[in-house]
Write an enzyme that holds these catalytic residues in place. Structure first.
Site, PDB file in Angstrom:
ATOM      1  N   TYR A 217     -11.950   5.894 108.755  1.00 53.81           N
ATOM      2  CA  TYR A 217     -12.796   5.819 110.026  1.00 53.81           C
ATOM      3  C   TYR A 217     -13.741   7.004 110.297  1.00 53.81           C
ATOM      4  O   TYR A 217     -14.355   7.039 111.297  1.00 53.81           O
ATOM      5  CB  TYR A 217     -11.784   5.754 110.950  1.00 53.81           C
ATOM      6  CG  TYR A 217     -11.230   4.044 111.253  1.00 53.81           C
ATOM      7  CD1 TYR A 217     -10.557   3.590 110.468  1.00 53.81           C
ATOM      8  CD2 TYR A 217     -11.856   3.226 112.160  1.00 53.81           C
ATOM      9  CE1 TYR A 217     -10.034   2.223 110.642  1.00 53.81           C
ATOM     10  CE2 TYR A 217     -11.712   2.061 112.425  1.00 53.81           C
ATOM     11  CZ  TYR A 217     -10.732   1.552 111.530  1.00 53.81           C
ATOM     12  OH  TYR A 217     -10.282   0.241 111.536  1.00 53.81           O
TER      13      TYR A 217
ATOM     14  N   LYS B 244       0.518   3.755 101.950  1.00 53.35           N
ATOM     15  CA  LYS B 244       0.243   3.156 100.770  1.00 53.35           C
ATOM     16  C   LYS B 244       0.329   4.582  99.721  1.00 53.35           C
ATOM     17  O   LYS B 244      -0.596   4.382  98.847  1.00 53.35           O
ATOM     18  CB  LYS B 244      -1.033   2.559 100.509  1.00 53.35           C
ATOM     19  CG  LYS B 244      -1.068   1.260 101.211  1.00 53.35           C
ATOM     20  CD  LYS B 244      -0.325  -0.014 100.574  1.00 53.35           C
ATOM     21  CE  LYS B 244      -1.005  -0.227  99.376  1.00 53.35           C
ATOM     22  NZ  LYS B 244      -0.235  -1.285  98.489  1.00 53.35           N
TER      23      LYS B 244
ATOM     24  N   ASP C 268       2.156  -2.691 102.634  1.00 52.18           N
ATOM     25  CA  ASP C 268       2.087  -4.221 102.556  1.00 52.18           C
ATOM     26  C   ASP C 268       3.506  -4.808 102.801  1.00 52.18           C
ATOM     27  O   ASP C 268       3.674  -5.857 103.359  1.00 52.18           O
ATOM     28  CB  ASP C 268       1.594  -4.599 101.119  1.00 52.18           C
ATOM     29  CG  ASP C 268       2.181  -3.753 100.056  1.00 52.18           C
ATOM     30  OD1 ASP C 268       2.264  -2.527 100.496  1.00 52.18           O
ATOM     31  OD2 ASP C 268       2.233  -4.045  98.843  1.00 52.18           O
TER      32      ASP C 268
ATOM     33  N   ASP D 196      -4.776  -0.009 111.990  1.00 53.26           N
ATOM     34  CA  ASP D 196      -5.659  -1.216 112.718  1.00 53.26           C
ATOM     35  C   ASP D 196      -5.251  -2.425 112.423  1.00 53.26           C
ATOM     36  O   ASP D 196      -4.828  -3.404 113.235  1.00 53.26           O
ATOM     37  CB  ASP D 196      -7.042  -0.808 112.057  1.00 53.26           C
ATOM     38  CG  ASP D 196      -8.199  -1.840 112.932  1.00 53.26           C
ATOM     39  OD1 ASP D 196      -7.953  -2.068 113.790  1.00 53.26           O
ATOM     40  OD2 ASP D 196      -9.424  -1.662 112.373  1.00 53.26           O
TER      41      ASP D 196
END
Ligand code: NAP
Length: 420
Positions: free
Chosen positions: A149, A219, A285, A309
């Site tokens: 972002y 992640k 995930d 998000d």
């Protein structure tokens, strides 16, 4: 006399008659804001019998501002939000073309609102996507200023992209880019300071609200130097600065390695008995799956911008959708905070007095709690829950409920007020 909210010695000073700037918002914004403002004013009046009152100050941003002055986000608006510390806003159109990618992102950057805070809980009766939504009750802290972002992207074929390919050749990384000629590039900055200030916000929230755990969602298995370091830095920070109040899974792993699983389990059990907060981590995930299957294992979440998000909308859907999901963007150090609808401007419903105002109303609940006006916040939250439980709802819930009464946006606001 109306006065500004201030911050002194890290404490918010809220006068009885605070001036609070608001941005009505575009599209459905005016309908939602009208309903929300009435609910907030009625709750404050009811809770404090006239001894407290908010002085609303409209500031322009988005389409209304563009029509007025040709500017999407005028400096005067920023200055008012800066000097009044606390503000609230409806949804804003994303300008197409021009220099501003998103007004929301611009506001967060200008005021350095580094923590995006989204509570996710179920209100009894709300039609939800999962079987047992009552098990969902967590608060998401999403880092708001870094990650992809940051807006640093280079288009395929541009001089900058060509230079990046040259640089990758120099670094011996060029072979990792499968189709270099047509590749666009983006940068993902994640810093130690940015990670730690976000984590501190999440952990302090957990400590102040008797929560049991903070989960770092990342992640880091793939992005080792960005998301992996987010995990490393925050674990190390928790152990160094909060050792008497937390127990981390990094500690658990070390004990397990040295003394075995039984010793690690008993160290963790002891920490839980002592009321320590467990700091754990999960891959993003896996987390997205687990919040649907085993949501009660999560309490406070700390994560980076892009993960946050995805998680916020998915989690909101689990308990009723974005029409009812509140949010806040906060800098806990400067005190600046903007409370906001998490959905967009839904232009096809603009001016129809139709949509669900709950997202802004519950954002106002967060704002009142932030100001220390808990009595008014509690009144609104329980009034909203009663309205939904009695199946008096707007179109979005009505279409998912049997035998419900369909209310307009403004009528839903009145229904909440009638429950005070
Ligand atoms: P959207 O405005 O959030 O609307 C998508 C759908 O979500 C609506 O068609 C509606 O679904 C449902 N919805 C949204 N708000 C609702 C409410 N209050 N009550 C009930 N249902 C609601 O997303 P979009 O159409 O993709 O975006 C429109 C504009 O908003 C764009 O300019 C976008 O950039 C901007 N945006 C702004 C923000 C923000 O200011 N925070 C956030 C996201 C998007 P149904 O039609 O199925 O009922």
């Amino acid at each position: 006399m109306p006065e500004k909210i201030q911050i002194k010695n890290d404490k918010l000073i809220v006068p009885d008659n605070p001036i609070i700037p608001f941005i009505e918002g575009d599209g459905i914004g005016p309908d939602i804001w009208a309903a929300s403002q009435r609910v907030i004013d009625a709750a404050v009046k009811h809770a404090y019998q006239g001894s407290k009152k908010i002085e609303w100050l409209e500031v322009l941003c988005g389409e209304k501002s563009f029509k007025d002055s040709g500017e999407w986000l005028p400096e005067a608006t920023l200055e008012t939000l800066r000097s009044h510390l606390v503000g609230i806003k409806g949804p804003l159109t994303t300008p197409i073309g021009g220099g501003i990618r998103s007004l929301n992102v611009a506001l967060r950057k200008e005021l350095d609102l580094y923590a995006c805070v989204r509570p996710v809980r179920w209100y009894n009766g709300t039609p939800a996507a999962i079987l047992d939504p009552n098990r969902v009750d967590f608060v998401l802290f999403r880092e708001n200023t870094e990650d992809v972002y940051a807006g640093i992207e280079f288009e395929n074929g541009s001089d900058e992209s060509k230079k990046i390919i040259e640089l990758m050749e120099e670094f011996g990384q060029a072979k990792k880019i499968r189709f270099p000629e047509s590749s666009s590039f983006g940068l993902k900055p994640i810093s130690k300071e940015g990670s730690i200030r976000l984590f501190d916000a999440a952990l302090n929230y957990a400590l102040e609200n008797n929560r049991q755990s903070v989960t770092i969602v990342h992640k880091g298995n793939i992005m080792k130097f960005t998301e992996g370091y987010f995990k490393k830095w925050t674990y190390a920070h928790a152990e160094e600065h909060y050792s008497d109040r937390v127990f981390t899974w990094a500690q658990y792993d070390r004990i397990q390695e040295e003394k075995g699983t039984e010793a690690a389990n008993s160290a963790q059990d002891k920490a839980v008995k002592e009321g320590k907060i467990i700091i754990k981590d999960v891959i993003a995930d896996a987390f997205l799956q687990q919040i649907l299957l085993r949501p009660d294992e999560y309490d406070v979440i700390a994560t980076m911008n892009l993960n946050g998000d995805y998680i916020s909308d998915s989690a909101a859907a689990a308990v009723g959708g974005i029409g009812i999901a509140p949010g806040a963007n906060i800098n806990y150090i400067s005190g600046h905070a903007i409370f906001e609808a998490t959905h967009g401007t839904a232009p096809k419903y603009a001016g129809q007095d139709k949509v669900n105002p709950s997202s802004v109303i519950l954002s106002a609940v967060m704002m009142l709690n932030y100001m220390g006006w808990k009595e008014a916040a509690d009144l609104i939250e329980s009034g909203l829950e009663k309205a939904i439980f009695n199946k008096k709802v707007t179109y979005d819930f009505h279409r998912l409920m049997d035998n419900a009464t369909l209310l307009k946006c403004s009528e839903f606001g009145d229904e909440i007020i009638s429950k005070f």
